[in-house]
Design a protein around this motif. Structure first.
Motif, PDB file in Angstrom:
ATOM      1  N   ARG A   1       6.277   4.821  56.299  1.00  0.00           N
ATOM      2  CA  ARG A   1       6.827   5.788  57.256  1.00  0.00           C
ATOM      3  C   ARG A   1       8.310   5.505  57.494  1.00  0.00           C
ATOM      4  N   ARG A   2       8.630   4.242  57.797  1.00  0.00           N
ATOM      5  CA  ARG A   2      10.033   3.833  57.950  1.00  0.00           C
ATOM      6  C   ARG A   2      10.218   2.548  57.140  1.00  0.00           C
ATOM      7  N   ARG A   3      11.042   2.619  56.121  1.00  0.00           N
ATOM      8  CA  ARG A   3      11.239   1.451  55.258  1.00  0.00           C
ATOM      9  C   ARG A   3      11.852   0.283  56.028  1.00  0.00           C
ATOM     10  N   GLU A   4      12.617   0.606  57.065  1.00  0.00           N
ATOM     11  CA  GLU A   4      13.219  -0.462  57.868  1.00  0.00           C
ATOM     12  C   GLU A   4      12.140  -1.306  58.539  1.00  0.00           C
ATOM     13  N   THR A   5      11.064  -0.651  58.972  1.00  0.00           N
ATOM     14  CA  THR A   5       9.974  -1.381  59.609  1.00  0.00           C
ATOM     15  C   THR A   5       9.306  -2.319  58.616  1.00  0.00           C
ATOM     16  N   PHE A   6       9.051  -1.835  57.402  1.00  0.00           N
ATOM     17  CA  PHE A   6       8.409  -2.685  56.414  1.00  0.00           C
ATOM     18  C   PHE A   6       9.334  -3.819  55.979  1.00  0.00           C
ATOM     19  N   ALA A   7      10.630  -3.577  55.986  1.00  0.00           N
ATOM     20  CA  ALA A   7      11.583  -4.642  55.645  1.00  0.00           C
ATOM     21  C   ALA A   7      11.492  -5.796  56.651  1.00  0.00           C
ATOM     22  N   VAL A   8      11.254  -5.458  57.917  1.00  0.00           N
ATOM     23  CA  VAL A   8      11.078  -6.496  58.938  1.00  0.00           C
ATOM     24  C   VAL A   8       9.842  -7.319  58.610  1.00  0.00           C
ATOM     25  N   LEU A   9       8.767  -6.662  58.208  1.00  0.00           N
ATOM     26  CA  LEU A   9       7.555  -7.393  57.826  1.00  0.00           C
ATOM     27  C   LEU A   9       7.834  -8.335  56.662  1.00  0.00           C
ATOM     28  N   GLN A  10       8.533  -7.848  55.640  1.00  0.00           N
ATOM     29  CA  GLN A  10       8.821  -8.684  54.481  1.00  0.00           C
ATOM     30  C   GLN A  10       9.637  -9.910  54.856  1.00  0.00           C
ATOM     31  N   ASP A  11      10.587  -9.735  55.769  1.00  0.00           N
ATOM     32  CA  ASP A  11      11.400 -10.872  56.222  1.00  0.00           C
ATOM     33  C   ASP A  11      10.531 -11.888  56.962  1.00  0.00           C
ATOM     34  N   GLU A  12       9.629 -11.409  57.813  1.00  0.00           N
ATOM     35  CA  GLU A  12       8.753 -12.307  58.569  1.00  0.00           C
ATOM     36  C   GLU A  12       7.810 -13.067  57.636  1.00  0.00           C
ATOM     37  N   LEU A  13       7.274 -12.366  56.632  1.00  0.00           N
ATOM     38  CA  LEU A  13       6.384 -13.024  55.677  1.00  0.00           C
ATOM     39  C   LEU A  13       7.114 -14.114  54.899  1.00  0.00           C
ATOM     40  N   LYS A  14       8.324 -13.802  54.463  1.00  0.00           N
ATOM     41  CA  LYS A  14       9.109 -14.776  53.704  1.00  0.00           C
ATOM     42  C   LYS A  14       9.396 -16.008  54.544  1.00  0.00           C
ATOM     43  N   ALA A  15       9.688 -15.784  55.833  1.00  0.00           N
ATOM     44  CA  ALA A  15       9.991 -16.909  56.722  1.00  0.00           C
ATOM     45  C   ALA A  15       8.777 -17.816  56.919  1.00  0.00           C
ATOM     46  N   LYS A  16       7.584 -17.248  56.794  1.00  0.00           N
ATOM     47  CA  LYS A  16       6.356 -18.031  56.968  1.00  0.00           C
ATOM     48  C   LYS A  16       5.812 -18.556  55.637  1.00  0.00           C
ATOM     49  N   GLY A  17       6.526 -18.326  54.547  1.00  0.00           N
ATOM     50  CA  GLY A  17       6.084 -18.827  53.254  1.00  0.00           C
ATOM     51  C   GLY A  17       4.935 -18.057  52.645  1.00  0.00           C
ATOM     52  N   ILE A  18       4.860 -16.764  52.953  1.00  0.00           N
ATOM     53  CA  ILE A  18       3.785 -15.923  52.427  1.00  0.00           C
ATOM     54  C   ILE A  18       4.365 -14.956  51.402  1.00  0.00           C
ATOM     55  N   ASP A  19       3.842 -15.011  50.176  1.00  0.00           N
ATOM     56  CA  ASP A  19       4.283 -14.105  49.122  1.00  0.00           C
ATOM     57  C   ASP A  19       3.621 -12.741  49.285  1.00  0.00           C
ATOM     58  N   CYS A  20       4.369 -11.678  48.988  1.00  0.00           N
ATOM     59  CA  CYS A  20       3.881 -10.312  49.134  1.00  0.00           C
ATOM     60  C   CYS A  20       4.215  -9.542  47.861  1.00  0.00           C
ATOM     61  N   ASN A  21       3.198  -9.133  47.106  1.00  0.00           N
ATOM     62  CA  ASN A  21       3.416  -8.437  45.839  1.00  0.00           C
ATOM     63  C   ASN A  21       2.586  -7.161  45.770  1.00  0.00           C
ATOM     64  N   VAL A  22       3.157  -6.135  45.160  1.00  0.00           N
ATOM     65  CA  VAL A  22       2.482  -4.843  45.036  1.00  0.00           C
ATOM     66  C   VAL A  22       1.332  -4.948  44.037  1.00  0.00           C
ATOM     67  N   VAL A  23       0.165  -4.454  44.445  1.00  0.00           N
ATOM     68  CA  VAL A  23      -0.999  -4.364  43.561  1.00  0.00           C
ATOM     69  C   VAL A  23      -1.143  -2.955  43.012  1.00  0.00           C
ATOM     70  N   ALA A  24      -0.893  -1.958  43.860  1.00  0.00           N
ATOM     71  CA  ALA A  24      -1.038  -0.562  43.455  1.00  0.00           C
ATOM     72  C   ALA A  24      -0.088   0.296  44.274  1.00  0.00           C
ATOM     73  N   ASP A  25       0.445   1.349  43.613  1.00  0.00           N
ATOM     74  CA  ASP A  25       1.385   2.236  44.305  1.00  0.00           C
ATOM     75  C   ASP A  25       0.997   3.691  44.067  1.00  0.00           C
ATOM     76  N   GLY A  26       1.880   4.597  44.487  1.00  0.00           N
ATOM     77  CA  GLY A  26       1.592   6.019  44.400  1.00  0.00           C
ATOM     78  C   GLY A  26       1.291   6.508  43.002  1.00  0.00           C
ATOM     79  N   ASP A  27       1.972   5.951  41.996  1.00  0.00           N
ATOM     80  CA  ASP A  27       1.705   6.361  40.613  1.00  0.00           C
ATOM     81  C   ASP A  27       0.269   6.022  40.209  1.00  0.00           C
ATOM     82  N   TYR A  28      -0.222   4.900  40.692  1.00  0.00           N
ATOM     83  CA  TYR A  28      -1.586   4.490  40.381  1.00  0.00           C
ATOM     84  C   TYR A  28      -2.596   5.424  41.052  1.00  0.00           C
ATOM     85  N   TYR A  29      -2.335   5.791  42.329  1.00  0.00           N
ATOM     86  CA  TYR A  29      -3.294   6.626  43.060  1.00  0.00           C
ATOM     87  C   TYR A  29      -3.413   8.022  42.464  1.00  0.00           C
TER      88      TYR A  29
END
Length: 342
Positions: free
Chosen positions: A286-314
C-alpha cells in the motif's frame, strides 16, 4: 472475438484460468463486475437461473446489501425492457423491499464460501462482518493470496506446527489446517475477533488440531506475560511452533517495532535451534515507505527477508478466493524470514 460460454452459470475471472459458477462467485461476495460481465443478452432461462442463485443465498450467505446491489445492477445492465423472467421480477421486488439505512450496520455478519482444490475437495465457509470498523473481521488481499500459495505449496505447512499472527477471520489458518498441518494456532487481539475466530474454527470441521488465542505484540515481544496472563497460552504455543505465518500485518508504521520484536521472540524463545524456524509473511504494497521501515527493523534485528513469490507468480495461480478486494493480487508479495547467518 471472445469464446462463447456454453454454461449460462459460468464465468471466468479475467486472466486467470479458473472458471467459477455464478453461484460460487455470489457465495464468495466476488466483484460485481465478475458476475455482471456475463449478463448482456441473457435469455429467460439464464435470467431465471441467476434469480434462483440469488434466492438460494438470500436467507443465509452473503451480505443482503451485496445481494440487493447485485440484483439492481443486473437488471440495470440487462435493461428493464429485456427482463423476461418472472422469477427475476419477483427478486427485484424482494430487493426493493429490503430496507437499509444510509449507514451500514457494523454488527451485520454474513458468510462467504469457497471450494478449495485439495484432494478432499473441501469447502470452506467463514463468517465476516463487512461493515465493522474492526479490520480483523474481514478478508484482506494478502491473506487470500497466502492461502492460495499454501494450496499450491502445501509442503510449507504439511506436518508443521503453525502459528498465525493477526489471523483475522481465520481464512489462512483454516487453509493451513486443510493442507495437513499437524497443529494450527491462530492469534489476534480484540475480543470480538477472537469470538469470530472460534466460531469459524467450529463451523469448519477440519482434520487438524486448530485453536485460537489472544496475542498483543508489544507485550509479547517484551516478555510481559507475567503482567498479562492472557498471553500465557500464546507464549507456550508459539514456543512450540516451527512456522509462523502472517498476512496484511504491515500497515501501521507505529506497530512495526512491536511486530518485529514478536518475530524476534518467535525465533529465539524455544528449545529449538533458530534455523529450524521460519516465517512466511504476505504483504500488500500500500505504501512502500511503510514496508521500508519494516525492512530496516528486520535488518537491525538480524533477520533476513527474501521474496518467495510476487505478482508475476500469482498471475499463473488458480484464483480460489475471488473476493471484491480493493487492490489486485499483483500488489502482494510473500517473503520468507529467517535468522541471518552473520
Amino acid at each position: 472475438m471472445a469464446p462463447q460460454n456454453t454454461n449460462p452459470d459460468t464465468t471466468d475471472c479475467s486472466q486467470h484460468e479458473c472458471p467459477f459458477t455464478v453461484s460460487q462467485l455470489v457465495a464468495a461476495m466476488a466483484s460485481e463486475n465478475d458476475i455482471l460481465d456475463r449478463t448482456t443478452g441473457a435469455s429467460e432461462e439464464e435470467q431465471t437461473s441467476f434469480a434462483d442463485t440469488i434466492q438460494q443465498y438470500w436467507e443465509a450467505g452473503p451480505s443482503k446489501r451485496f445481494l440487493c446491489s447485485l440484483v439492481r445492477n443486473y437488471i440495470r445492465q440487462l435493461g428493464e425492457h429485456n427482463v423476461q423472467s418472472e422469477a427475476l421480477w419477483n427478486l427485484l421486488l424482494l430487493a426493493l423491499q429490503q430496507r437499509h439505512s444510509e449507514i451500514p450496520d457494523p454488527h451485520q455478519s454474513c458468510y462467504v464460501t469457497f471450494s478449495m482444490p485439495t484432494q478432499q475437495q473441501k469447502q470452506l465457509t467463514v463468517r465476516i462482518y463487512p461493515y465493522h470498523n474492526d479490520v480483523a473481521l474481514r478478508i484482506w488481499e494478502a491473506g487470500a493470496v497466502l492461502a492460495e500459495f499454501l494450496l499450491q505449496h502445501p509442503e510449507w505447512v504439511a506436518h508443521q506446527t503453525v502459528v498465525e499472527l493477526g489471523a483475522g477471520v481465520g481464512l489462512t489458518s483454516l487453509v493451513a489446517a486443510a493442507c495437513s498441518a499437524s497443529h494450527v494456532y491462530c492469534t489476534d487481539f480484540t475480543e470480538v475477533c477472537l469470538q469470530n475466530l472460534q466460531h469459524n474454527i467450529e463451523r469448519n470441521q477440519l482434520d487438524c488440531t486448530i485453536s485460537c488465542g489472544y496475542l498483543e505484540w508489544e507485550a509479547f515481544g517484551n516478555y510481559q506475560e507475567a503482567s498479562d496472563p492472557r498471553l500465557q497460552e500464546s507464549c507456550e504455543k508459539i514456543a512450540q511452533a516451527n512456522l509462523l505465518i502472517a498476512a496484511d500485518v504491515v500497515y501501521d508504521v507505529c506497530a512495526i517495532p512491536s511486530l518485529v520484536k514478536t518475530f524476534q521472540r518467535f525465533f529465539s524463545d524455544s528449545d529449538k535451534d533458530d534455523d529450524s524456524k521460519t516465517i512466511l509473511l504476505a504483504s500488500t504494497m500500500r505504501r512502500r515507505e511503510t514496508f521500508a521501515v519494516l525492512q530496516d527493523e528486520l535488518k537491525a534485528k538480524g533477520i533476513d527477508c527474501n521474496v518467495v513469490a510476487d505478482g508475476d507468480y500469482y498471475a499463473e495461480l488458480p484464483l480460489v478466493f475471488p473476493m471484491n478486494f480493493v487492490q489486485p493480487r499483483k500488489d502482494v508479495n510473500i517473503y520468507v524470514l529467517k535468522i541471518g547467518k552473520g
